[in-house]
Motif scaffolding. Sequence first.
Motif, PDB file in Angstrom:
ATOM      1  N   PHE B 204     150.252  22.255 104.088  1.00  0.00           N
ATOM      2  CA  PHE B 204     151.146  23.386 104.280  1.00  0.00           C
ATOM      3  C   PHE B 204     150.790  24.435 103.229  1.00  0.00           C
ATOM      4  O   PHE B 204     150.566  24.079 102.071  1.00  0.00           O
ATOM      5  N   ASN B 342     146.332  12.859  90.588  1.00  0.00           N
ATOM      6  CA  ASN B 342     146.563  12.927  89.134  1.00  0.00           C
ATOM      7  C   ASN B 342     147.808  13.728  88.770  1.00  0.00           C
ATOM      8  O   ASN B 342     147.802  14.504  87.808  1.00  0.00           O
ATOM      9  N   GLY B 343     148.884  13.587  89.564  1.00  0.00           N
ATOM     10  CA  GLY B 343     150.130  14.270  89.234  1.00  0.00           C
ATOM     11  C   GLY B 343     150.225  15.693  89.751  1.00  0.00           C
ATOM     12  O   GLY B 343     151.273  16.322  89.600  1.00  0.00           O
ATOM     13  N   THR B 344     149.177  16.203  90.377  1.00  0.00           N
ATOM     14  CA  THR B 344     149.235  17.585  90.886  1.00  0.00           C
ATOM     15  C   THR B 344     150.447  17.766  91.790  1.00  0.00           C
ATOM     16  O   THR B 344     151.189  18.736  91.656  1.00  0.00           O
ATOM     17  N   SER B 346     153.778  15.937  92.353  1.00  0.00           N
ATOM     18  CA  SER B 346     154.487  14.935  91.540  1.00  0.00           C
ATOM     19  C   SER B 346     154.854  13.684  92.303  1.00  0.00           C
ATOM     20  O   SER B 346     154.842  12.604  91.739  1.00  0.00           O
ATOM     21  N   PRO B 367     142.676  20.745  89.634  1.00  0.00           N
ATOM     22  CA  PRO B 367     143.768  21.161  90.515  1.00  0.00           C
ATOM     23  C   PRO B 367     144.893  21.884  89.760  1.00  0.00           C
ATOM     24  O   PRO B 367     145.238  21.515  88.640  1.00  0.00           O
ATOM     25  N   ILE B 368     145.414  22.892  90.401  1.00  0.00           N
ATOM     26  CA  ILE B 368     146.560  23.636  89.866  1.00  0.00           C
ATOM     27  C   ILE B 368     147.833  22.867  90.244  1.00  0.00           C
ATOM     28  O   ILE B 368     148.008  22.479  91.396  1.00  0.00           O
ATOM     29  N   ALA B 369     148.697  22.660  89.266  1.00  0.00           N
ATOM     30  CA  ALA B 369     149.896  21.841  89.494  1.00  0.00           C
ATOM     31  C   ALA B 369     150.764  22.423  90.599  1.00  0.00           C
ATOM     32  O   ALA B 369     151.017  23.632  90.622  1.00  0.00           O
ATOM     33  N   VAL B 370     151.233  21.576  91.489  1.00  0.00           N
ATOM     34  CA  VAL B 370     152.094  21.977  92.598  1.00  0.00           C
ATOM     35  C   VAL B 370     153.546  21.598  92.318  1.00  0.00           C
ATOM     36  O   VAL B 370     154.470  22.283  92.727  1.00  0.00           O
ATOM     37  N   GLY B 371     153.778  20.518  91.600  1.00  0.00           N
ATOM     38  CA  GLY B 371     155.141  20.018  91.389  1.00  0.00           C
ATOM     39  C   GLY B 371     155.581  19.141  92.538  1.00  0.00           C
ATOM     40  O   GLY B 371     154.754  18.641  93.304  1.00  0.00           O
ATOM     41  N   PRO B 375     161.789  19.066  99.972  1.00  0.00           N
ATOM     42  CA  PRO B 375     162.300  18.037 100.878  1.00  0.00           C
ATOM     43  C   PRO B 375     161.799  18.212 102.308  1.00  0.00           C
ATOM     44  O   PRO B 375     161.477  17.221 102.960  1.00  0.00           O
ATOM     45  N   ILE B 377     159.031  19.018 103.683  1.00  0.00           N
ATOM     46  CA  ILE B 377     157.702  18.526 104.053  1.00  0.00           C
ATOM     47  C   ILE B 377     157.369  17.199 103.382  1.00  0.00           C
ATOM     48  O   ILE B 377     156.338  16.601 103.675  1.00  0.00           O
ATOM     49  N   ASN B 378     158.241  16.725 102.519  1.00  0.00           N
ATOM     50  CA  ASN B 378     157.929  15.484 101.794  1.00  0.00           C
ATOM     51  C   ASN B 378     157.733  14.312 102.749  1.00  0.00           C
ATOM     52  O   ASN B 378     156.751  13.575 102.656  1.00  0.00           O
TER      53      ASN B 378
ATOM     54  N   ASN C 342     156.913  21.710  85.586  1.00  0.00           N
ATOM     55  CA  ASN C 342     156.730  21.596  87.047  1.00  0.00           C
ATOM     56  C   ASN C 342     155.737  20.504  87.429  1.00  0.00           C
ATOM     57  O   ASN C 342     154.935  20.672  88.346  1.00  0.00           O
ATOM     58  N   SER C 346     152.916  14.682  84.056  1.00  0.00           N
ATOM     59  CA  SER C 346     153.760  13.895  84.978  1.00  0.00           C
ATOM     60  C   SER C 346     154.988  13.301  84.318  1.00  0.00           C
ATOM     61  O   SER C 346     156.026  13.196  84.934  1.00  0.00           O
ATOM     62  N   PRO C 367     149.598  26.511  85.794  1.00  0.00           N
ATOM     63  CA  PRO C 367     149.081  25.426  84.958  1.00  0.00           C
ATOM     64  C   PRO C 367     148.158  24.478  85.721  1.00  0.00           C
ATOM     65  O   PRO C 367     148.401  24.161  86.882  1.00  0.00           O
ATOM     66  N   ALA C 369     146.819  20.847  86.383  1.00  0.00           N
ATOM     67  CA  ALA C 369     147.469  19.531  86.278  1.00  0.00           C
ATOM     68  C   ALA C 369     146.835  18.675  85.186  1.00  0.00           C
ATOM     69  O   ALA C 369     145.606  18.592  85.088  1.00  0.00           O
TER      70      ALA C 369
END
Lengths: 442, 442, 442, 442
Positions: B204, B342-344, B346, B367-371, B375, B377-378, C342, C346, C367, C369
Amino acid sequence: MEGIKIVTIGGGSSYTPELVEGFIKRYEKLPVRELWLVDIEEGREKLETVGALAQRMVKKAGLPMKVILSYDRREALKDADYVTTQMRVGLLEARIKDERIPLSHGMIGQETNGAAGMFKAFRTIPVILDIVKDMKELCPEAWMINFTNPAGMITEAVLRYTDYKKVIGLCNVPINMVNGFARLLDVEPERVTMELSGLNHHIFATDVFVDGQSRLEEILEIYQHISAEDAISMKNFSTLPFSPEFIRGLHCIPCPYHNYYFFTKEQLEEELKEYKEGRVRGEVVKKVEEELFELYKDENLDVKPKQLEMRGGARYSDAACNLICSLHNNTGDIQYVDVRNNGTISNLPADSAVEVACIITSGGPKPIAVGELKPQINGTIQTIKTFERLVCEAAVTGNRDLAVTALNMNPLCASDHDANAVIDELLEAHKKHLPQFFNFIK
Amino acid sequence: MEGIKIVTIGGGSSYTPELVEGFIKRYEKLPVRELWLVDIEEGREKLETVGALAQRMVKKAGLPMKVILSYDRREALKDADYVTTQMRVGLLEARIKDERIPLSHGMIGQETNGAAGMFKAFRTIPVILDIVKDMKELCPEAWMINFTNPAGMITEAVLRYTDYKKVIGLCNVPINMVNGFARLLDVEPERVTMELSGLNHHIFATDVFVDGQSRLEEILEIYQHISAEDAISMKNFSTLPFSPEFIRGLHCIPCPYHNYYFFTKEQLEEELKEYKEGRVRGEVVKKVEEELFELYKDENLDVKPKQLEMRGGARYSDAACNLICSLHNNTGDIQYVDVRNNGTISNLPADSAVEVACIITSGGPKPIAVGELKPQINGTIQTIKTFERLVCEAAVTGNRDLAVTALNMNPLCASDHDANAVIDELLEAHKKHLPQFFNFIK
Amino acid sequence: MEGIKIVTIGGGSSYTPELVEGFIKRYEKLPVRELWLVDIEEGREKLETVGALAQRMVKKAGLPMKVILSYDRREALKDADYVTTQMRVGLLEARIKDERIPLSHGMIGQETNGAAGMFKAFRTIPVILDIVKDMKELCPEAWMINFTNPAGMITEAVLRYTDYKKVIGLCNVPINMVNGFARLLDVEPERVTMELSGLNHHIFATDVFVDGQSRLEEILEIYQHISAEDAISMKNFSTLPFSPEFIRGLHCIPCPYHNYYFFTKEQLEEELKEYKEGRVRGEVVKKVEEELFELYKDENLDVKPKQLEMRGGARYSDAACNLICSLHNNTGDIQYVDVRNNGTISNLPADSAVEVACIITSGGPKPIAVGELKPQINGTIQTIKTFERLVCEAAVTGNRDLAVTALNMNPLCASDHDANAVIDELLEAHKKHLPQFFNFIK
Amino acid sequence: MEGIKIVTIGGGSSYTPELVEGFIKRYEKLPVRELWLVDIEEGREKLETVGALAQRMVKKAGLPMKVILSYDRREALKDADYVTTQMRVGLLEARIKDERIPLSHGMIGQETNGAAGMFKAFRTIPVILDIVKDMKELCPEAWMINFTNPAGMITEAVLRYTDYKKVIGLCNVPINMVNGFARLLDVEPERVTMELSGLNHHIFATDVFVDGQSRLEEILEIYQHISAEDAISMKNFSTLPFSPEFIRGLHCIPCPYHNYYFFTKEQLEEELKEYKEGRVRGEVVKKVEEELFELYKDENLDVKPKQLEMRGGARYSDAACNLICSLHNNTGDIQYVDVRNNGTISNLPADSAVEVACIITSGGPKPIAVGELKPQINGTIQTIKTFERLVCEAAVTGNRDLAVTALNMNPLCASDHDANAVIDELLEAHKKHLPQFFNFIK
């Protein structure tokens, strides 16, 4: 004042005699002083019938328990110790629409899942939140024990949208599974406990114990070769046994409701047949209820009639009485209820409702840690949780977009187009009970 | 030695001319000294045809790039800098079976999803793991860039079942989305970036930027009223536009492949029609390929023929060249690839593959963190991740139970019964390429 | 209107000439139309001195940049594009108390850590929250770039206690580390990037790259045998090199401020000496500042004087200009700033501030990851995060109990008794600037 | 064979009479057929003395329980049902060194914390892992119940470095807290339960219940004004009451061992006094033990002597008997033990040991979910978990770097320099029992 005050919202339900029998049987441990059966005006006839039976039952038992009929919820709630909720907003007529409208679009209609479950939630959640508001004012120490369907979403809504903490959701599926496992292992149900992982009507028994010792491998062996008759099932739908491959691959036992998700095609075919013959579950139940109420009217009847056990929700009220009894007596026994997750299942949100094994103390149910969901079952549980969260938010806000998104995400819906069509029709059909959707301003 | 050595496994693919064109165009920044096109004996005719074309293309460009044809993978891999993989184990015949067998049971057959994607993974993963084994020995510093489908599962398999870290999965869906958004916003594609959330073929766009500024609201507005022609789509299947309600409720843009999940019914109808008419995608592609190879044989042809762009995988090879160029030059630009989470994201496992926006450095994609996944799309993403994990484990172990469980968990499968039937037939059909399943001992 | 409007709160700071120099140098890429230097009445003399120098500097550069001095924050903020904050509530007198009072109880006094850092946060956070309130009204699209210490806690406070999202914390420690690694590896700083894990003044370089390639092993080797002179250090305190065993065990490079945590005893001894000699850091800085302001008064001075580089905060303002320049130009380069976590790390809360490598886009820092903190450094980072969260909550609520708890949890405090004593004295000393603690009602 | 076989490793301990008394008292519920007291040759004299007393005690009780003395661990373990471990590798001489060497560097020396606890772990963990190896072979269904200090790290080592699942760590601190709360609330201890959050010797009572109802607020009120005499304390060190501010800020009750962390300065002063006077805890205990063994030699003694209760570890053996009794009888009561976290505390690793409230079933302890640690206590618990993980890894690998890193991360160590010095001396002092560190090859 001595003794316990219990308030039953939806007291005119056909299940009430089972509840009353439960309180009578447990009187020594759970001395109910007053049982208030509350209903709305539209339910007056049913409440008077079932209330009179309840009073006869208590009289026969010779107990000093008062059964009070009331149409004034606030009066009833004052200083309650336990409030049970077993409502049906819109009565069985609404259920029949919940079931028939999706089926008319080739989509499963089942009162706790998919489109039908969603609309039952939409009608019920606002009422439950109102009751909670009253409870905070009138009986802030009381436990709310909800066994209105869909119990998981209703519990989630109270947990997420109020600050009332003393709410417990209750279902008869887990207790049916305990009894089923006991039967299959040929031991007394009292010796059986489970590790449950999941959500209301979407649970897996990830371990099964007899006297504390795991018997999971034995159960898995049995379940690979089980017949439809022997499998754990519910009264309200027929259950196909899962393939040995699936059982081995899961390495846990799905609850009967998983038939809707893993035999979607077969369940749909069955339901479409019922739909055409005018005997969807709501229509069947309506007849059963009418017959039950005929029985209840018999002034000589002063015990719970046998026929009630056929009704489908067997053990529901018994589970409720058990739960209240354990809360009252701080027994510390294990029961299976819907509570705030709080990390019990590591990969579900802390604030969401989960259905898990808890020890029941006077301070409430304390869930036993489950840890991470295993990969096999994580996806399907997360999907239903997505559905539940969106349904709750839509129920509270009246946001139709979230309703469409929720249904699209539900495995029982096979097309965005159908999701919209079914929701439009159901909204129209239940307009009277869904003001939030018609007053929604983004 | 100066210059770069690239090895392309599956070099006989009809896509190869695009790849070659990509290397020629980028020669200044990416001086390829040797391009090894590797294939198996069964592919000799195709490799010789396409290899000769490749050599003509390089010659025409007047570049000192050697194009070497090889049937000896280990010889080719020695000291490689980059290894691209674009294989089709079992050739198009296998794909046609992957698609037709599920359809014969009324189940969608699509080479990257559901039953068909699962069996492509079953055939491909063991081969990929073999290649990785060779790479560890022969070119341990090389990057593996996989664009064989299903790219997400193949990346996950390498990440989970080997300790080789330099693997990147690649797909043309993200780059098609970037181009689509650029078109809809009427800006150059170079100015568009996205926040992606999800898995290969299950992503998405949770944000869309032009020159770094979010334009998501505008895109959502456009997408509510988009026609089928204007919607971002893929060549290989027709795409219906999602309802405005669904788009608003999601508050992000699904990729075209989500048509399979949210228009399952309509896609199935379409595919069943194709099935009956003998033109499932594999059958169509087979014809297209035959035509392409006819063209390739023309000794006067020394550029990539226009017709290749119709093939369906457009931009795949271009994306691969771009990626290699950025890795080589440490450019730090944003590309969308399959990497270790790797946590990108969460709430997905650290060890799983995800498809997200990364900056490309010479040390690999970061990778840039997404968090947390929102809900909405989870659930669906978790479900596909469950499917992917089970498929990978089944591919590696040959455990048929996990295959059945995986398919049961996939939204494209509507019955445990069908899951078993389809898997039994596909196992039989692909027996030759699936020894792991026939030698499985629990 | 063309060009950029920048507002600098605490414009009378001795650092301002560096900031102005930074804007002059970058004018082509970052055309500042107006630079508002804002201060409070108590700072009028300093602002007029430094403001006049700033105006001379701009004049010399021959740029159409207006430098405007203001004592009316709200007037200044109107339509600002960037707001930088570099305040010292209570002036250097307050800092001296922050440092001397803990030392009088045998506890380290350091303006960004422990008791002193806590009280600087207590005085500053309410003012910052007020500025944010004004910004929401007067320049809701502006970025707040805070380089007031303690920058991490101030960023956390804005993130947790407001809904303003465009806030970035900035520190010169990371840029000093980059320069240090470049020096040790003998490469240009532009080629060096880091993976940072941690919190402001509590970071570890968990990887170090040159042109994108990891050079961590080499840096670890160097750091095992480094002298105090060669180690990366700060101007404001002396730095002991860590033992080879510790460096190998950590397998990453601590920032200089970790000296306070892993040479607590030695730092305390040093500080106690300074305390007795009347030259704690605040006292030293006071003299340096007086000298600087003498220089600034020289009407012939129209460039940043060399002596400013000795001040301790070198590169702070440069880092700020760099950041603003990258935000403005959407450069996508990597910088190290304090942002909402975010999920980047992790195992830290999503809503907390972390100091990590980000790519800088016009939509803000994104940021990269990091994943889970490795076990070695997880504990100390979690402990400082606990400290930071409690300090922020105490700063906002005025809850003295949380202050005592925060200090007890800080590794620089060795006794609950001392925590209470130091806090009582500091509250009394700063009473004027801490009304929240004196009006606190539980 | 009827009845239970229990093996006690370290059977020559002075605590053994309490253990024997425990089994005698519970004989009806817990029919011990054989109690094997196992020790090493160096402990022969002690084992013979205490073993003879044990035999006299059983004889007096008139029970058919055999007490068997053994120096052959493997013979003893054969078919055991429960194995308890209460060892002291290196005897009290080692403990005295553990305590005196850190103190000689001005660092706290305490057998379960900091440097001393670390070295006790280094000596004990390899022996425990050996025992586990034997158990897997000789009694794979037996429970290991470890009450050797440091119990948390020993449990963690078994959980992380073996695949033996049936291990439980046990400590007398929780049961002392239960008794303390009962005393303060003036109720019977049987009615008191707790929610515990934390690690062995590093726990917080985050809730306290009487008959299931929370009484935390009352306890917090009492604890704000408690005297040193009334506070819950341990025999082996003196306990200062925490400040009311700290208690209110924590909003939970620390265990006595937190005195080391929040009154570090005062504890150190006290210990330094003892150090100078030659009466560190090990030295005191040595004398007490000599006196106890004098008593034990008395052939007329056939009950547990009163004086044993003064020994410091009171209730330890009682807790062990209770635990075994509940395991054996599947009682489902709540006890506080060290187990695999498995998500019980959301923000600690699943694979780590935690000390929490569990219900005890015949299938083992089932922890009650705690959820996220609250911010106040998260940091300190994470820090000790970092310490524990590094210590376990160093104990298993012999990596001195990890030992230095672990100690640097422990709040009781104030300098990297001291960490190195203390570790060097302790390694030398315990060389004989620490072969792993002297054979370490990176």
